[in-house]
Design an enzyme around this catalytic site. Structure first.
Site, PDB file in Angstrom:
ATOM      1  N   GLU A  94     -27.570  40.580  11.735  1.00 47.64           N
ATOM      2  CA  GLU A  94     -28.400  40.015  12.804  1.00 47.64           C
ATOM      3  C   GLU A  94     -27.625  39.076  13.743  1.00 47.64           C
ATOM      4  O   GLU A  94     -28.036  37.943  13.967  1.00 47.64           O
ATOM      5  CB  GLU A  94     -29.592  39.267  12.188  1.00 47.64           C
ATOM      6  N   HIS A 128     -26.069  33.670  12.182  1.00 47.65           N
ATOM      7  CA  HIS A 128     -26.713  32.814  11.164  1.00 47.65           C
ATOM      8  C   HIS A 128     -25.807  31.617  10.838  1.00 47.65           C
ATOM      9  O   HIS A 128     -25.661  31.235   9.681  1.00 47.65           O
ATOM     10  CB  HIS A 128     -27.001  33.621   9.886  1.00 47.65           C
ATOM     11  N   ASP A 161     -26.816  29.287   6.254  1.00 44.70           N
ATOM     12  CA  ASP A 161     -27.596  29.976   7.289  1.00 44.70           C
ATOM     13  C   ASP A 161     -27.932  28.956   8.358  1.00 44.70           C
ATOM     14  O   ASP A 161     -27.527  27.792   8.267  1.00 44.70           O
ATOM     15  CB  ASP A 161     -28.857  30.623   6.693  1.00 44.70           C
TER      16      ASP A 161
HETATM   17  C1  ACM Z   1     -31.133  40.108   6.041  1.00 51.89           C
HETATM   18  O1  ACM Z   1     -32.261  40.221   5.507  1.00 51.89           O
HETATM   19  N1  ACM Z   1     -31.018  39.565   7.235  1.00 51.89           N
HETATM   20  C2  ACM Z   1     -29.935  40.549   5.367  1.00 51.89           C
END
Ligand code: ACM
Ligand code: ZN
Length: 768
Positions: free
Chosen positions: A350, A290, A202
């Site tokens: 995201e 991410h 991440d």
């Molecule tokens: C997430 O909680 N962004 C998968």
């Protein structure tokens, strides 16, 4: 002579058996299995495992389960139980029976034997976990303990509802080491959970060695302390569960940095350890968002060679450059070699697609491939990666955002956005397999108070609207432990337990016949076992200190536990210090008569929970107004225009008002450019402290006797705020200013005498 010997042997056996203690019979209350078996019948007496108990197997499929059982007894009892394939007396028999479903098993325990039947290794393994929970809790001990190892006589037929019974851990935000992972896998095995999702990469850190790109871990695994660390450090002053694990810091490039990563050898060790426990490890390499920890060190991956944060998310990898596709595939080539799982999770959540809107490479790709927009660009990327994974014999899995630009039928979706049921519906209608991992129940990084045990237990993962076929595509459920606020393994345990037990049971037991009280009674019995496992589980919060307490002279402060739990006691302090078991023990409501800070926390032996803190504020009564109230109701003024702040609404004292009975916005749902002011009088029945609560979108301020009592200002969606004021009996002027947002619109006011239940403020108590 021969006959004589036989006689002596018989006599010896007779006396030996007469001198043995009778084996105990267990009651239904002693059987605290989680997850609850499908069918269970309790019998008389029990089987005792001793150092000479034989384990009889046929074939290879029970081997893993039998080895696990042997291992438990080796550690806790120092028994060297032997596996054999010939008949023996007083033995544990593993027998294969064709036709049982995956994971299913039958278990029959009687005073002289145990029979375990399954058709494949996971069934045998599940049976052994049932035996583990039927044994004394000492079986969890890492030290040898001298107890009698009785297993109740019982007959069980059991099988799981779902094939995916998962837990997730985030290694990026805060890191956890191999030994901690192994402990966690042990807990999962105990409750028959079988899928372990490792979020390995991440923005905050890359946690898996990739040989082709060494900078990912040489540099990408290490970061300077960040905002989340600062908040953890602040909380850690009072609560050691927020201490950042010191062993994850080291000096890198002359600076103290936080991080860590798994070498490929360590990952193999984790995968093997999980495999021995019937657990499949699913790796997640989150892409193309991410991805900062990679982009920081390979900047050619981003659209404009920038790396870092945009407004909410980080700059993603550029999907218009071929190098990105190559990079991802090179990483995945190493990942698929190490993880034997069928599924490879590629995240996909995201993503800051604004970067792609501005990027010439991305825009060129959109044109070239005839794509409608940036969502379709991500979808194009996913399909390419999916094909690559297929070429390696793997299946693609991603978070539910990946449905947005369309996806193939073969992809598997992990639905997490509770507020986007449409994404789940779309995946279901497209025929995709799904795993339910929703924020509404299964986000265990949320506080227990927000996603409590009962809510999780009551959550039905298959929506009512699903067809039979769509229901069959729900592979199972998973709870997630995002680690922004989980800086050490103890905190992780606190967030996971006992909620993980509800996920274990929901993943296993059918929906029909579920009963929270029965479940909770079994959970309570599990705490002693978790103590032996050295798990710091959550215990009920202290209630009664959620809101500031106002006093004029003195008041009694009652505390209670959010729910009763045996062995839990409340300790509190009145001087702002951290409560320990040496502090004041709560027995009954106590009196406070000065401004002070109360802190309280519950303990169950050495297990403690988060501290609750409240301020006690000393105040004086506000005298009632000398008014003669003739009519009930409020004056409502409607003011046109846009105000920057609620308090800018000042000029309502014109004659344009109407009389209304209550505060609400029902007449204005579609109105634009308006603000409301209500004025009137509030009647205090007696001298006392009163609490007021407003709930509004946009913003509101509530004044009583010219004092701002509720400050619910700012610019926000629907939310509640409260305030308190000490009022003398009689009428008190009240003014409420409300500046709405766009939608949804709401303005409500409630009140109560402090400590009592809030009720809506209506005509009866007001007047002008
Ligand atoms: C997430 O909680 N962004 C998968
Ligand atoms: Zn780009």
């Amino acid at each position: 002579m021969k006959n004589c010997l036989a006689f002596i042997t018989l006599i010896t056996l007779f006396f030996a058996s007469c001198s043995q203690k009778p084996k105990p019979t267990f009651t239904a209350a002693d059987i605290t299995l989680i997850p609850k078996p499908l069918q269970l019948e309790l019998g008389e007496s029990s089987f005792e495992v001793t150092s000479t108990t034989a384990i009889v197997l046929e074939g290879d499929s029970p081997k893993k389960a039998a080895d696990y059982l042997v291992g438990l007894f080796k550690t806790a009892a120092n028994f060297n139980l032997e596996l054999q394939n010939t008949l023996a007396k007083e033995a544990i028999f593993f027998t294969t029976e064709e036709g049982l479903n995956e994971g299913a098993y039958k278990l029959k325990v009687n005073p002289t034997s145990i029979h375990i039947t399954a058709s494949e290794e996971t069934g045998f393994f599940n049976a052994v976990q049932t035996i583990r929970q039927l044994l004394p809790k000492a079986i969890e001990s890492k030290k040898v303990i001298d107890v009698a190892w009785y297993i109740p006589s019982i007959s069980i037929e059991d099988e799981p509802r779902f094939k995916w019974r998962g837990m997730h851990m985030d290694f990026s935000r805060h890191f956890f080491k191999v030994d901690e992972v192994k402990s966690f896998l042990d807990y999962m095995a105990l409750y028959k959970m079988n899928t372990y999702h490792m979020h390995l990469t991440d923005d905050q850190g890359w946690r898996m060695e990739i040989k082709k790109y060494p900078l990912l871990t040489e540099k990408g695994a290490w970061r300077l302390p960040n905002n989340q660390d600062s908040i953890c450090n602040t909380r850690a002053v009072e609560n050691e569960l927020f201490k950042i694990d010191e062993s994850n810091f080291k000096e890198v490039d002359g600076e103290r940095k936080y991080g860590g990563f798994f070498t490929q050898e360590e990952i193999k060790e984790i995968v093997a350890y999980a495999g021995d426990r019937n657990i499949t490890v699913i790796p997640e390499i989150d892409m193309p968002g991410h991805f900062k920890s990679a982009i920081d060190n390979y900047t050619y991956l981003s659209c404009n060679e920038d790396s870092g944060w945009d407004t909410v998310f980080t700059y993603p990898a550029c999907l218009g450059k071929e190098t990105t596709y190559e990079f991802m595939k090179n990483i995945l080539s190493e990942v698929v070699e190490i993880f034997p799982s069928k599924y490879i999770h590629i995240g996909g959540d995201e993503v800051n697609i604004k970067s792609w809107e501005k990027c010439p490479h991305c825009q060129k790709a959109i044109k070239e491939y005839g794509l409608a927009d940036e969502h379709e660009l991500q979808s194009h990327f996913n399909r390419d990666i999916e094909q690559f994974l297929h070429s390696k014999g793997k299946k693609l899995m991603g978070w539910d955002e990946i449905v947005e630009g369309g996806l193939t039928k073969e992809a598997t979706i992990m639905w997490w956005r509770g507020w986007r049921p449409d994404a789940l519906k779309k995946a279901a209608e497209n025929g995709n397999d799904v795993v339910i991992s929703t924020t509404d129940a299964y986000y265990f990084d949320y506080l227990n108070e927000g996603n409590p045990l009962e809510k999780i237990y009551g959550y039905e993962p298959i929506p009512e609207s699903f067809t039979k076929e769509q229901s069959e595509n729900v592979m199972g459920i998973q709870a997630n432990l995002w680690s922004e606020w989980i800086p050490n393994f103890k905190r992780l345990q606190y967030q996971a337990f006992p909620r993980m037990l509800a996920v274990a049971e929901n993943g296993w037991a059918p929906q029909k016949g579920k009963d929270f009280e029965g479940f909770n009674a079994r959970v309570e019995k599990q705490y002693d076992r978790l103590d032996v496992l050295n798990v710091h589980y959550y215990i009920p919060a202290v209630k009664g200190l959620d809101k500031e307490i106002m006093i004029v002279d003195s008041t009694l402060v009652p505390l209670e536990l959010a729910y009763p739990l045996e062995g839990v006691e409340i300790f509190y302090t009145l001087d702002g210090s951290v409560p320990t078991q040496k502090s004041l023990k709560y027995e009954k409501p106590f009196s406070v008569k000065d401004t002070m800070i109360i802190k309280a926390r519950a303990y169950r032996n050495d297990i403690f929970n988060d501290i609750k803190t409240v301020k006690v504020v000393k105040s004086e009564y506000v005298d009632a107004a000398a008014v003669d109230i003739k009519e009930k109701g409020f004056r409502r003024y409607v003011l046109k225009g846009k105000y920057k702040e609620v308090d800018n609404i000042k000029t309502w004292t014109n004659n344009k008002w109407e009389k209304v009975d209550s505060v609400d916005v029902a007449d204005f749902v579609d109105e634009k450019n308006f603000n409301l002011v209500y004025t009137g009088y509030f009647y205090a029945d007696k001298d006392d402290v009163y609490e007021f609560e407003t709930r509004s979108d946009g913003g509101d301020h509530l004044y009583i006797a010219d004092k701002l009592v509720v400050d619910n200002g700012g610019w926000h969606g629907p939310r509640k705020r409260f305030g308190k004021i000490a009022l003398r009996k009689g009428w008190h002027p009240i003014v409420l200013k409300y500046r709405p947002s766009d939608k949804p619109r709401v303005i409500e006011v409630k009140y109560a005498v402090q400590g009592e239940e809030l009720v809506p403020l209506k005509t009866q108590a007001t007047g002008f």
